[in-house]
Design a protein around this motif. Structure first.
Motif, PDB file in Angstrom:
ATOM      1  N   VAL B  16       0.826  -1.220   0.000  1.00  0.00           N
ATOM      2  CA  VAL B  16       0.000   0.000   0.000  1.00  0.00           C
ATOM      3  C   VAL B  16       0.858   1.268   0.000  1.00  0.00           C
ATOM      4  N   ARG B  17       2.159   1.114   0.229  1.00  0.00           N
ATOM      5  CA  ARG B  17       3.050   2.284   0.246  1.00  0.00           C
ATOM      6  C   ARG B  17       2.955   3.044  -1.079  1.00  0.00           C
ATOM      7  N   GLY B  18       2.729   4.339  -0.984  1.00  0.00           N
ATOM      8  CA  GLY B  18       2.694   5.158  -2.198  1.00  0.00           C
ATOM      9  C   GLY B  18       1.301   5.274  -2.801  1.00  0.00           C
ATOM     10  N   VAL B  19       0.405   4.360  -2.457  1.00  0.00           N
ATOM     11  CA  VAL B  19      -0.973   4.502  -2.955  1.00  0.00           C
ATOM     12  C   VAL B  19      -1.910   4.941  -1.830  1.00  0.00           C
ATOM     13  N   ALA B  20      -1.755   4.322  -0.643  1.00  0.00           N
ATOM     14  CA  ALA B  20      -2.460   4.851   0.524  1.00  0.00           C
ATOM     15  C   ALA B  20      -1.616   5.994   1.098  1.00  0.00           C
ATOM     16  N   VAL B  21      -2.272   6.924   1.803  1.00  0.00           N
ATOM     17  CA  VAL B  21      -1.542   8.011   2.458  1.00  0.00           C
ATOM     18  C   VAL B  21      -0.916   7.488   3.751  1.00  0.00           C
ATOM     19  N   ARG B  22       0.331   7.850   3.983  1.00  0.00           N
ATOM     20  CA  ARG B  22       0.965   7.570   5.284  1.00  0.00           C
ATOM     21  C   ARG B  22       0.447   8.649   6.221  1.00  0.00           C
ATOM     22  N   THR B  23      -0.686   8.374   6.882  1.00  0.00           N
ATOM     23  CA  THR B  23      -1.318   9.414   7.710  1.00  0.00           C
ATOM     24  C   THR B  23      -0.460   9.688   8.957  1.00  0.00           C
ATOM     25  N   PRO B  24      -0.351  10.956   9.345  1.00  0.00           N
ATOM     26  CA  PRO B  24       0.442  11.277  10.548  1.00  0.00           C
ATOM     27  C   PRO B  24      -0.365  10.983  11.812  1.00  0.00           C
ATOM     28  N   LEU B  25       0.329  10.899  12.931  1.00  0.00           N
ATOM     29  CA  LEU B  25      -0.361  10.902  14.229  1.00  0.00           C
ATOM     30  C   LEU B  25      -0.406  12.345  14.703  1.00  0.00           C
ATOM     31  N   LEU B  26      -1.582  12.804  15.065  1.00  0.00           N
ATOM     32  CA  LEU B  26      -1.764  14.213  15.433  1.00  0.00           C
ATOM     33  C   LEU B  26      -2.001  14.347  16.938  1.00  0.00           C
ATOM     34  N   LEU B  27      -0.976  14.820  17.654  1.00  0.00           N
ATOM     35  CA  LEU B  27      -1.126  15.083  19.090  1.00  0.00           C
ATOM     36  C   LEU B  27      -2.109  16.238  19.276  1.00  0.00           C
ATOM     37  N   GLN B  28      -3.088  16.054  20.137  1.00  0.00           N
ATOM     38  CA  GLN B  28      -4.115  17.081  20.335  1.00  0.00           C
ATOM     39  C   GLN B  28      -3.743  17.964  21.524  1.00  0.00           C
ATOM     40  N   THR B  29      -3.288  19.175  21.207  1.00  0.00           N
ATOM     41  CA  THR B  29      -2.726  20.036  22.249  1.00  0.00           C
ATOM     42  C   THR B  29      -3.810  20.720  23.087  1.00  0.00           C
ATOM     43  N   TRP B  30      -5.054  20.665  22.652  1.00  0.00           N
ATOM     44  CA  TRP B  30      -6.147  21.274  23.417  1.00  0.00           C
ATOM     45  C   TRP B  30      -6.620  20.343  24.539  1.00  0.00           C
ATOM     46  N   ASP B  31      -6.231  19.088  24.492  1.00  0.00           N
ATOM     47  CA  ASP B  31      -6.713  18.094  25.469  1.00  0.00           C
ATOM     48  C   ASP B  31      -5.972  18.277  26.787  1.00  0.00           C
ATOM     49  N   PRO B  32      -6.691  18.579  27.857  1.00  0.00           N
ATOM     50  CA  PRO B  32      -6.019  18.852  29.135  1.00  0.00           C
ATOM     51  C   PRO B  32      -5.176  17.667  29.610  1.00  0.00           C
ATOM     52  N   ARG B  33      -5.623  16.431  29.288  1.00  0.00           N
ATOM     53  CA  ARG B  33      -4.838  15.272  29.725  1.00  0.00           C
ATOM     54  C   ARG B  33      -3.546  15.151  28.910  1.00  0.00           C
ATOM     55  N   GLY B  34      -3.564  15.716  27.692  1.00  0.00           N
ATOM     56  CA  GLY B  34      -2.339  15.684  26.873  1.00  0.00           C
ATOM     57  C   GLY B  34      -1.946  14.302  26.401  1.00  0.00           C
ATOM     58  N   THR B  35      -2.925  13.392  26.307  1.00  0.00           N
ATOM     59  CA  THR B  35      -2.597  11.999  25.974  1.00  0.00           C
ATOM     60  C   THR B  35      -3.350  11.496  24.746  1.00  0.00           C
ATOM     61  N   LEU B  36      -3.857  12.418  23.936  1.00  0.00           N
ATOM     62  CA  LEU B  36      -4.659  11.986  22.784  1.00  0.00           C
ATOM     63  C   LEU B  36      -3.960  12.295  21.455  1.00  0.00           C
ATOM     64  N   TRP B  37      -3.747  11.237  20.686  1.00  0.00           N
ATOM     65  CA  TRP B  37      -3.271  11.378  19.316  1.00  0.00           C
ATOM     66  C   TRP B  37      -4.377  10.873  18.386  1.00  0.00           C
ATOM     67  N   LEU B  38      -4.600  11.564  17.277  1.00  0.00           N
ATOM     68  CA  LEU B  38      -5.571  11.093  16.291  1.00  0.00           C
ATOM     69  C   LEU B  38      -4.836  10.509  15.093  1.00  0.00           C
ATOM     70  N   LYS B  39      -5.396   9.439  14.547  1.00  0.00           N
ATOM     71  CA  LYS B  39      -4.876   8.845  13.311  1.00  0.00           C
ATOM     72  C   LYS B  39      -5.938   9.115  12.249  1.00  0.00           C
ATOM     73  N   PRO B  40      -5.734  10.169  11.424  1.00  0.00           N
ATOM     74  CA  PRO B  40      -6.821  10.647  10.540  1.00  0.00           C
ATOM     75  C   PRO B  40      -6.917   9.862   9.232  1.00  0.00           C
ATOM     76  N   GLU B  41      -7.512   8.692   9.307  1.00  0.00           N
ATOM     77  CA  GLU B  41      -7.741   7.889   8.105  1.00  0.00           C
ATOM     78  C   GLU B  41      -8.767   8.531   7.177  1.00  0.00           C
ATOM     79  N   SER B  42      -9.458   9.537   7.702  1.00  0.00           N
ATOM     80  CA  SER B  42     -10.367  10.344   6.893  1.00  0.00           C
ATOM     81  C   SER B  42      -9.639  11.054   5.758  1.00  0.00           C
ATOM     82  N   LEU B  43      -8.313  11.152   5.846  1.00  0.00           N
ATOM     83  CA  LEU B  43      -7.553  11.857   4.802  1.00  0.00           C
ATOM     84  C   LEU B  43      -7.076  10.931   3.690  1.00  0.00           C
TER      85      LEU B  43
END
Lengths: 316, 316
Positions: B16-43
């Motif tokens: 799938v390399r090169g055809v699927a997107v290598r989606t980044p992990l997005l650390l969510q800085t607004w989250d008070p716990r500071g422990t949430l990363w999103l994996k945006p497969e929506s992209l």
């Protein structure tokens, strides 16, 4: 005037690695031309490319300056970017904001541990300079700063890494820090590619300035007419010198084109873009004849629209 | 029953390399716990993780099968994913859709060059099997297929590459292909991490099934109550066997929690998520006490909400 070099940008890339997001290039499969990639800087921490410049500026400070702290003035994304970058590096930050800034942005800036000082609109720049002198803080300028320009330029470096045969790069122009840095990177690493600046027609000072060969001043009240609140600033001498050298052409877009691009970005690219972040997509979709053909990257510079306005634009 | 292995998933990652997107992990800085990363497969292209499985399934076909073509049945993202993947590989594709499928999705599927056949709701699966036999096409199942599961598992592999010390992975569960593949990858590469499946309470068949130790059938009319239209399917024996082995716990979320998570994803993470893509964020935000603490990745599986519904949810 000394311009930012590709070495400056490469050094910045080392510094922002791991703190800024390495945003992917997203090929848009719904586009019949099949030549549009988006660079979603809206997915950065604080929702804008601004963290790149802020990280680079703070990372290059000496230990003594870091201990004293930094100061920034902004009504927009730069305020949050400096607050966030300072927090990540453990550096105290003071942010001066106009008292008309949206509550939600002021609170977000405060949440990153910054001291927020609200002053009447029009006084925040002067107040920041005053406080910088008084407390011996380092001012992190929104764009008129070589380290900030080099940081923003890492966006362009990543574009050439991911799509070496890119032919057109569309970049929003306001103060010109992003366009200056991206232009410097693109012309060094993909010299065949055209760099096209995009402005709202209602804040088209740079299009006019580049046509005339010198900076022009548009009244603030005129520039304030556009919904693209992130594109109401004007280049400094430093950024304008970069734009003259690195930008091949300018395109201006209408307010309706910006709104339509925001809708397309949400429904087709699944991205929340603020008006300033949507101007490049607007240029690609609505000004095809003015653009060179070929593999095009549109930089989606930010993702912080006013929530009520965004809902209204989506509704239609 | 033979389960998908980490080697299967690593082989899929090469494909799938090169055809699927290598989606980044997005650390969510607004989250008070500071422990949430999103994996945006929506992209991903077509806006969902589904392209990973479709690419892997089609890439593993022999030349003769590729020349004859593939067939898929779906009312949702799988249809577009197979059409898109087939087009990228130059393989003919037939997609059978229920005639109640939204026009916009049917047109999108057609735009990728697929032959779209519309049949009355409830008959599309049978019709696809019938046509597969008649025209000797290879059926690409939405989840009940080892190659599809291995493809979806590349999402999990990327999570462990980007955040090796991940502690919790939240993954939506419907037919279970994504959770099966992600679970297999996580347990091999980050065995200390907990894999938590998330369902709408209105389609909570897997939560009940795992509690009882066997698959359970919920009436389709019950499952159809949730707005998360991508989570109305049920696991097959194959995916359920993976879930029993790799999923540590299930969390179910309410419809209001899903809507709130969609709003948060838009305003704070700048992502357009469909209801199915928002359930993991809903679990993180609204079911904290049921989740292990620590560095958490929430997979945002898709970004294709109905536009009118999305605008309405944002408006609030």
């Amino acid at each position: 005037m000394e311009l930012v070099t590709i070495s400056d940008i490469e050094a910045a890339a080392q510094r922002v690695r791991g703190v800024a997001v390495r945003t992917p290039l997203l090929l848009q499969t719904w586009d019949p031309r099949g030549t549009l990639w988006l660079k979603p800087e809206s997915l950065q921490p604080v929702g804008a490319f601004k963290v790149r410049g802020a990280f680079n500026a703070i990372a290059t400070l000496d230990d003594e300056s870091r201990a004293r702290g930094v100061i920034a003035y902004s009504s927009g994304n730069h305020a949050q970017a400096v607050a966030y970058a300072a927090q990540r590096y453990g550096v105290p930050a003071v942010i001066v904001v106009p008292d008309i800034a949206p509550r939600i942005k002021v609170e977000a800036t405060r949440s990153y541990g910054a001291e927020v000082i609200e002053v009447p609109i029009g006084e925040h720049e002067a107040k920041a300079h005053e406080l910088a002198a008084e407390r011996r803080l380092t001012l992190v300028a929104p764009f008129d700063d070589a380290a900030v320009i080099a940081g923003q330029g890492t966006t362009g470096l990543e574009i050439t890494e991911d799509l070496p045969d890119v032919e057109v790069v569309l970049v929003p122009v306001s103060g010109g820090g992003l366009a200056a840095g991206v232009g410097a990177a693109i012309k060094a690493r993909a010299p065949h590619a055209k760099v096209i600046g995009v402005e709202p027609a209602l804040a088209g000072d740079t299009a006019e300035g580049l046509r005339l060969g010198h900076r022009v001043d548009w009244p603030q009240a005129d520039r304030a007419r556009t919904i693209a609140d992130g594109l109401r600033a004007q280049p400094s001498e430093l950024t304008f010198a970069h734009l003259r050298k690195f930008v091949d052409a300018m395109v201006t877009v209408t307010e309706d084109e910006i709104r339509a691009a925001m809708r397309t970005l949400a429904s087709k690219a699944r991205l929340v873009a603020e008006p300033s972040g949507a101007v490049t997509t607007a240029a690609y979709l609505s000004h095809t004849a003015e653009l060179p053909p070929g593999r095009t990257v549109a930089i989606v510079s930010g993702g912080n629209p006013d929530p009520a306005m965004f809902a209204e634009i989506l509704a239609g």
